[in-house]
Design a protein around this motif. Structure first.
Motif, PDB file in Angstrom:
ATOM      1  N   LYS A 186      66.189  73.881 -33.080  1.00  0.00           N
ATOM      2  CA  LYS A 186      65.302  75.043 -33.162  1.00  0.00           C
ATOM      3  C   LYS A 186      64.633  75.094 -34.535  1.00  0.00           C
ATOM      4  O   LYS A 186      65.275  74.869 -35.555  1.00  0.00           O
ATOM      5  N   PHE A 187      63.356  75.435 -34.521  1.00  0.00           N
ATOM      6  CA  PHE A 187      62.616  75.567 -35.769  1.00  0.00           C
ATOM      7  C   PHE A 187      63.130  76.786 -36.524  1.00  0.00           C
ATOM      8  O   PHE A 187      63.109  77.904 -36.008  1.00  0.00           O
ATOM      9  N   VAL A 188      63.635  76.553 -37.732  1.00  0.00           N
ATOM     10  CA  VAL A 188      64.178  77.638 -38.557  1.00  0.00           C
ATOM     11  C   VAL A 188      63.102  78.184 -39.485  1.00  0.00           C
ATOM     12  O   VAL A 188      62.957  79.382 -39.651  1.00  0.00           O
ATOM     13  N   GLY A 189      62.345  77.289 -40.109  1.00  0.00           N
ATOM     14  CA  GLY A 189      61.300  77.728 -41.017  1.00  0.00           C
ATOM     15  C   GLY A 189      61.165  76.821 -42.212  1.00  0.00           C
ATOM     16  O   GLY A 189      61.632  75.682 -42.214  1.00  0.00           O
ATOM     17  N   SER A 190      60.548  77.373 -43.229  1.00  0.00           N
ATOM     18  CA  SER A 190      60.282  76.605 -44.445  1.00  0.00           C
ATOM     19  C   SER A 190      61.315  76.944 -45.515  1.00  0.00           C
ATOM     20  O   SER A 190      62.347  77.561 -45.240  1.00  0.00           O
ATOM     21  N   ALA A 191      61.023  76.543 -46.739  1.00  0.00           N
ATOM     22  CA  ALA A 191      61.960  76.707 -47.848  1.00  0.00           C
ATOM     23  C   ALA A 191      62.375  78.171 -48.035  1.00  0.00           C
ATOM     24  O   ALA A 191      63.559  78.456 -48.239  1.00  0.00           O
ATOM     25  N   THR A 192      61.441  79.086 -47.951  1.00  0.00           N
ATOM     26  CA  THR A 192      61.752  80.500 -48.164  1.00  0.00           C
ATOM     27  C   THR A 192      62.772  80.997 -47.147  1.00  0.00           C
ATOM     28  O   THR A 192      63.751  81.657 -47.504  1.00  0.00           O
ATOM     29  N   THR A 193      62.564  80.663 -45.891  1.00  0.00           N
ATOM     30  CA  THR A 193      63.478  81.094 -44.835  1.00  0.00           C
ATOM     31  C   THR A 193      64.856  80.475 -45.023  1.00  0.00           C
ATOM     32  O   THR A 193      65.877  81.163 -44.910  1.00  0.00           O
TER      33      THR A 193
END
Length: 102
Positions: A73-80
């Motif tokens: 599953k796509f979690v996100g980028s560095a911030t997330t």
């Protein structure tokens, strides 16, 4: 985008990165320090890198790298990812995905 989803589910943790990106480096280090061995796709070293970068941006990842998938599953980028790490929920995601055993 189906190609990105397929690549993102090849291993418990998959990171789309660029070898020259300092945030990508920091995210990779974070996972290695957690004892996780992620699959890394370096977009600047892949012949389909630009196509993958556009697909990641269409998923909502801006900037396109680093982009992290956990358990397919796509979690996100560095911030997330950093937010999940700081609030303690990253370890649970990693355990649930089978990336961590302890």
């Amino acid at each position: 985008m189906d190609g990105i989803a397929n690549l993102g589910s090849q291993k418990a943790v998959v990171i789309f990165s660029k070898s020259s990106c300092y945030m990508s480096h920091a995210i990779k280090r974070l996972f290695y320090e957690q004892g996780v061995s992620p699959m890394i796709h370096e977009l600047d070293q892949d012949s389909r890198g630009q196509e993958m970068e556009y697909a990641l941006m269409r998923l909502g990842c801006s900037p396109a790298v680093p982009a992290v998938f956990i358990g397919g599953k796509f979690v996100g980028s560095a911030t997330t990812v950093m937010t999940l790490h700081v609030n303690g929920s990253l370890k649970k995601l990693l355990k649930d995905a089978g990336a961590l055993w302890l």
